[in-house]
Motif scaffolding. Structure first.
Motif, mmCIF file in Angstrom:
data_model
loop_
_atom_site.group_PDB
_atom_site.id
_atom_site.type_symbol
_atom_site.label_atom_id
_atom_site.label_comp_id
_atom_site.label_asym_id
_atom_site.label_seq_id
_atom_site.Cartn_x
_atom_site.Cartn_y
_atom_site.Cartn_z
ATOM 1 N N LEU A 116 61.347 35.022 25.792
ATOM 2 C CA LEU A 116 60.368 35.803 26.546
ATOM 3 C C LEU A 116 59.751 36.829 25.611
ATOM 4 O O LEU A 116 60.461 37.617 24.977
ATOM 5 C CB LEU A 116 61.036 36.516 27.725
ATOM 6 C CG LEU A 116 60.155 37.489 28.523
ATOM 7 C CD1 LEU A 116 59.047 36.740 29.255
ATOM 8 C CD2 LEU A 116 61.004 38.296 29.514
ATOM 9 N N VAL A 117 58.423 36.825 25.506
ATOM 10 C CA VAL A 117 57.696 37.792 24.686
ATOM 11 C C VAL A 117 56.904 38.707 25.607
ATOM 12 O O VAL A 117 56.164 38.247 26.473
ATOM 13 C CB VAL A 117 56.739 37.097 23.693
ATOM 14 C CG1 VAL A 117 55.872 38.118 22.956
ATOM 15 C CG2 VAL A 117 57.525 36.257 22.690
ATOM 16 N N VAL A 118 57.061 40.012 25.411
ATOM 17 C CA VAL A 118 56.323 41.024 26.171
ATOM 18 C C VAL A 118 55.226 41.553 25.263
ATOM 19 O O VAL A 118 55.495 42.233 24.262
ATOM 20 C CB VAL A 118 57.250 42.162 26.623
ATOM 21 C CG1 VAL A 118 56.473 43.199 27.433
ATOM 22 C CG2 VAL A 118 58.417 41.613 27.441
ATOM 23 N N ASP A 119 53.971 41.227 25.564
ATOM 24 C CA ASP A 119 52.816 41.571 24.717
ATOM 25 C C ASP A 119 52.015 42.673 25.396
ATOM 26 O O ASP A 119 51.351 42.439 26.402
ATOM 27 C CB ASP A 119 51.958 40.323 24.491
ATOM 28 C CG ASP A 119 50.794 40.574 23.546
ATOM 29 O OD1 ASP A 119 50.849 41.549 22.776
ATOM 30 O OD2 ASP A 119 49.821 39.785 23.591
ATOM 31 N N MET A 120 52.039 43.875 24.814
ATOM 32 C CA MET A 120 51.438 45.055 25.450
ATOM 33 C C MET A 120 50.094 45.430 24.825
ATOM 34 O O MET A 120 49.936 45.388 23.611
ATOM 35 C CB MET A 120 52.416 46.232 25.359
ATOM 36 C CG MET A 120 53.618 46.063 26.259
ATOM 37 S SD MET A 120 54.894 47.336 26.026
ATOM 38 C CE MET A 120 55.880 46.581 24.716
ATOM 39 N N HIS A 121 49.165 45.804 25.679
ATOM 40 C CA HIS A 121 47.811 46.132 25.240
ATOM 41 C C HIS A 121 47.733 47.515 24.608
ATOM 42 O O HIS A 121 48.661 48.320 24.682
ATOM 43 C CB HIS A 121 46.830 46.035 26.413
ATOM 44 C CG HIS A 121 47.094 47.033 27.514
ATOM 45 N ND1 HIS A 121 46.780 48.370 27.417
ATOM 46 C CD2 HIS A 121 47.660 46.878 28.745
ATOM 47 C CE1 HIS A 121 47.109 48.993 28.528
ATOM 48 N NE2 HIS A 121 47.659 48.111 29.357
ATOM 49 N N GLY A 122 46.586 47.806 23.997
ATOM 50 C CA GLY A 122 46.346 49.108 23.379
ATOM 51 C C GLY A 122 45.800 50.131 24.352
ATOM 52 O O GLY A 122 45.458 49.818 25.502
ATOM 53 N N PHE A 123 45.705 51.355 23.879
ATOM 54 C CA PHE A 123 45.138 52.462 24.654
ATOM 55 C C PHE A 123 43.697 52.134 25.034
ATOM 56 O O PHE A 123 42.920 51.660 24.217
ATOM 57 C CB PHE A 123 45.209 53.732 23.804
ATOM 58 C CG PHE A 123 44.588 54.959 24.412
ATOM 59 C CD1 PHE A 123 43.657 55.693 23.694
ATOM 60 C CD2 PHE A 123 44.946 55.404 25.672
ATOM 61 C CE1 PHE A 123 43.098 56.840 24.220
ATOM 62 C CE2 PHE A 123 44.399 56.556 26.205
ATOM 63 C CZ PHE A 123 43.468 57.278 25.478
ATOM 64 N N THR A 124 43.358 52.384 26.278
ATOM 65 C CA THR A 124 42.059 52.128 26.913
ATOM 66 C C THR A 124 41.832 50.653 27.220
ATOM 67 O O THR A 124 40.814 50.306 27.808
ATOM 68 C CB THR A 124 40.839 52.640 26.103
ATOM 69 O OG1 THR A 124 40.539 51.747 25.036
ATOM 70 C CG2 THR A 124 41.051 54.051 25.587
ATOM 71 N N SER A 125 42.746 49.768 26.862
ATOM 72 C CA SER A 125 42.541 48.341 27.085
ATOM 73 C C SER A 125 43.247 47.896 28.361
ATOM 74 O O SER A 125 43.737 48.717 29.140
ATOM 75 C CB SER A 125 43.024 47.543 25.879
ATOM 76 O OG SER A 125 42.616 46.194 25.957
ATOM 77 N N CYS A 126 43.291 46.571 28.585
ATOM 78 C CA CYS A 126 43.834 46.008 29.816
ATOM 79 C C CYS A 126 44.700 44.795 29.515
ATOM 80 O O CYS A 126 44.493 44.111 28.506
ATOM 81 C CB CYS A 126 42.708 45.585 30.755
ATOM 82 S SG CYS A 126 41.592 46.923 31.246
ATOM 83 N N ALA A 127 45.624 44.513 30.412
ATOM 84 C CA ALA A 127 46.547 43.398 30.222
ATOM 85 C C ALA A 127 45.818 42.077 30.057
ATOM 86 O O ALA A 127 46.214 41.232 29.251
ATOM 87 C CB ALA A 127 47.521 43.322 31.399
ATOM 88 N N PHE A 128 44.733 41.882 30.819
ATOM 89 C CA PHE A 128 44.087 40.572 30.807
ATOM 90 C C PHE A 128 43.205 40.354 29.583
ATOM 91 O O PHE A 128 42.624 39.280 29.411
ATOM 92 C CB PHE A 128 43.283 40.321 32.086
ATOM 93 C CG PHE A 128 42.378 41.458 32.506
ATOM 94 C CD1 PHE A 128 41.197 41.700 31.842
ATOM 95 C CD2 PHE A 128 42.718 42.256 33.580
ATOM 96 C CE1 PHE A 128 40.370 42.730 32.236
ATOM 97 C CE2 PHE A 128 41.892 43.293 33.993
ATOM 98 C CZ PHE A 128 40.712 43.530 33.313
ATOM 99 N N TYR A 129 43.078 41.345 28.694
ATOM 100 C CA TYR A 129 42.354 41.139 27.441
ATOM 101 C C TYR A 129 43.245 40.539 26.352
ATOM 102 O O TYR A 129 42.784 39.787 25.505
ATOM 103 C CB TYR A 129 41.761 42.455 26.944
ATOM 104 C CG TYR A 129 40.549 42.934 27.707
ATOM 105 C CD1 TYR A 129 39.488 42.066 27.974
ATOM 106 C CD2 TYR A 129 40.452 44.237 28.158
ATOM 107 C CE1 TYR A 129 38.374 42.491 28.670
ATOM 108 C CE2 TYR A 129 39.343 44.672 28.859
ATOM 109 C CZ TYR A 129 38.304 43.808 29.106
ATOM 110 O OH TYR A 129 37.206 44.229 29.797
ATOM 111 N N ASN A 130 44.519 40.891 26.335
ATOM 112 C CA ASN A 130 45.380 40.438 25.245
ATOM 113 C C ASN A 130 45.392 38.934 25.022
ATOM 114 O O ASN A 130 45.391 38.486 23.871
ATOM 115 C CB ASN A 130 46.810 40.965 25.439
ATOM 116 C CG ASN A 130 46.989 42.359 24.885
ATOM 117 O OD1 ASN A 130 46.055 43.158 24.922
ATOM 118 N ND2 ASN A 130 48.171 42.669 24.382
ATOM 119 N N PRO A 131 45.420 38.119 26.082
ATOM 120 C CA PRO A 131 45.447 36.671 25.831
ATOM 121 C C PRO A 131 44.229 36.151 25.083
ATOM 122 O O PRO A 131 44.252 35.031 24.579
ATOM 123 C CB PRO A 131 45.513 36.069 27.242
ATOM 124 C CG PRO A 131 46.099 37.145 28.087
ATOM 125 C CD PRO A 131 45.572 38.422 27.520
#
Length: 421
Positions: A114-129
């Motif tokens: 299981l990999v937990v991939d966290m977004h940056g400041f001011t960003s959103c979860a649905f952008y990382n993919p």
């Protein structure tokens, strides 16, 4: 050592590539490659334009997690993606994440990482993919990825963030410490293990992330070393502890850590310093090496491609666990991920090195030294229980509230930018 407290919205804004309004990539794409768009990180004027256009024309339907108003997760997701929300009580409220379970993972009978991939400041979860590469690695090698949404409640913070320590949650220029993201991420892992469509190997839970997300990954590595097998993240440094002596007493020195950092990063500078006061990338690796009792290093080895060098510490404590590495990417900026044909615009100077594959190779060779707090690998008995809201358009009052919040944030961006000129 201390850190200067950066004002909101300045940490992770970079120069624009164009002024197109950002869209919600998960909603727009009709397939599962998630490659349509990622957030632009423009200057103040471009940000103002983009935010206003986003709010006025392309905001998704509000979810049932009303406290995510700065970054509502869309109701409709592509195949193999699912949204989950949990109530963490009065202090943190509703918190949500997106889970990606690729067909390759669903086809296995054994426990998967299981990999937990966290977004940056001011960003959103649905952008990382759309740009971090972890979805593509999951497709290739069959594991589960979760994308947590940082605090996105405009009553609490001015911009989306993870509380990694000194960075990056702020409200009206003051640091906010109410959101307990360590508790949130523990709950996320517990819930994912219990409800996953595929069995999760709880000895192989890894923390990844970009920028503020990388900072949060490192905080998890220090504070939850009974859960985290390794950290492999991009463009971030430890901001919760100034020295190795400051690490929590429960830390056992076993968390292996790899950070990937561009030496042309002017947001979290490779050499540290600047008006933000971050420690440098090499100093950060040295901090982890000291905390892990590493007796040898750093040994610096340049890759034969000439694109990067690896700074490696070894002979670390706790039976050799706690390996520490830093990948220094030459001439790369704040998004040290591989550029592909589908890479979204606006992420700055990236690389042709698959740094996510390097991160995966590092993390996946490490396992926990003791049983995980969330229990043994399990076979699923049911599908995930996700909190799904009915598809609907925002009400007039909701839309007005979102617009007002956006205008307020835009004014703050412009004001701060003028002050720093």
């Amino acid at each position: 050592s201390s850190f200067l407290l950066p004002p909101p919205f300045l940490i992770f804004l970079v120069r624009p590539q164009n002024l197109d309004p950002p869209q919600h990539p998960i909603v727009e794409t009709n397939d599962t490659n998630m490659s349509s768009r990622a957030p632009h990180r423009p200057n103040a004027a471009a940000t103002a334009t983009a935010l206003l256009l986003l709010t006025a024309t392309s905001a998704p339907a509000l979810t049932d997690a009303a406290q995510d108003d700065l970054c509502p997760i869309p109701n409709e997701l592509p195949p193999n993606f699912a949204r989950t929300c949990v109530d963490l009580g009065e202090a943190s409220g509703d918190r949500c994440w997106i889970t990606y379970t690729p067909p390759a993972a669903a086809a296995t009978d054994s426990g998967v990482p299981l990999v937990v991939d966290m977004h940056g400041f001011t960003s959103c979860a649905f952008y990382n993919p759309t740009y971090t590469g972890w979805k593509e690695r999951a497709d290739a090698d069959g594991f589960v990825v979760v994308y947590p949404q940082g605090t996105a409640n405009s009553d609490v913070v001015d911009a989306t963030c993870f509380n990694a320590g000194q960075c990056c949650c702020f409200k009206d220029f003051a640091r906010v410490d109410e959101a307990d993201d360590v508790v949130f991420l523990r709950k996320l892992v517990d819930d994912t293990v219990a409800k996953s469509e595929v069995p999760i190997d709880t000895d192989r839970i890894y923390m990844a992330g970009h920028s503020n997300g990388c900072m949060m990954a490192q905080r998890m590595g220090a504070e939850v070393s009974d859960l985290v097998a390794a950290v492999c993240c991009h463009a971030g440094v430890q901001v919760a502890y100034g020295t190795a002596e400051d690490f929590p007493a429960v830390y056992n020195g076993s968390t292996s850590v790899l950070t990937v950092h561009g030496d042309a990063d002017d947001t979290v500078p490779y050499d540290g310093g600047g008006f933000l006061g971050f420690r440098g990338a090499e100093d950060n690796a040295a901090l982890w090496a000291e905390a892990n009792g590493c007796a040898a290093g750093p040994v610096v080895i340049e890759d034969e491609s000439g694109s990067f060098a690896t700074h490696a510490y070894s002979d670390c404590g706790n039976d050799g666990m706690g390996e520490v590495k830093l990948i220094q990417l030459y001439g790369v900026g704040h998004a040290p991920y591989m550029t592909t044909e589908t890479t979204p615009e606006g992420l700055g100077n990236m690389t042709d090195v698959d740094t996510t594959k390097l991160a995966q190779d590092f993390c996946f060779q490490h396992r926990l030294t003791s049983p995980s707090a969330v229990g043994p690998t399990r076979s699923p008995s049911q599908s995930p229980s996700t909190s799904q809201a009915p598809t609907q358009s925002p009400s007039t009052s909701d839309a007005t509230s979102m617009l007002c919040s956006t205008v307020k944030n835009v004014v703050m961006i412009l004001a701060v930018t003028l002050l720093l000129r």
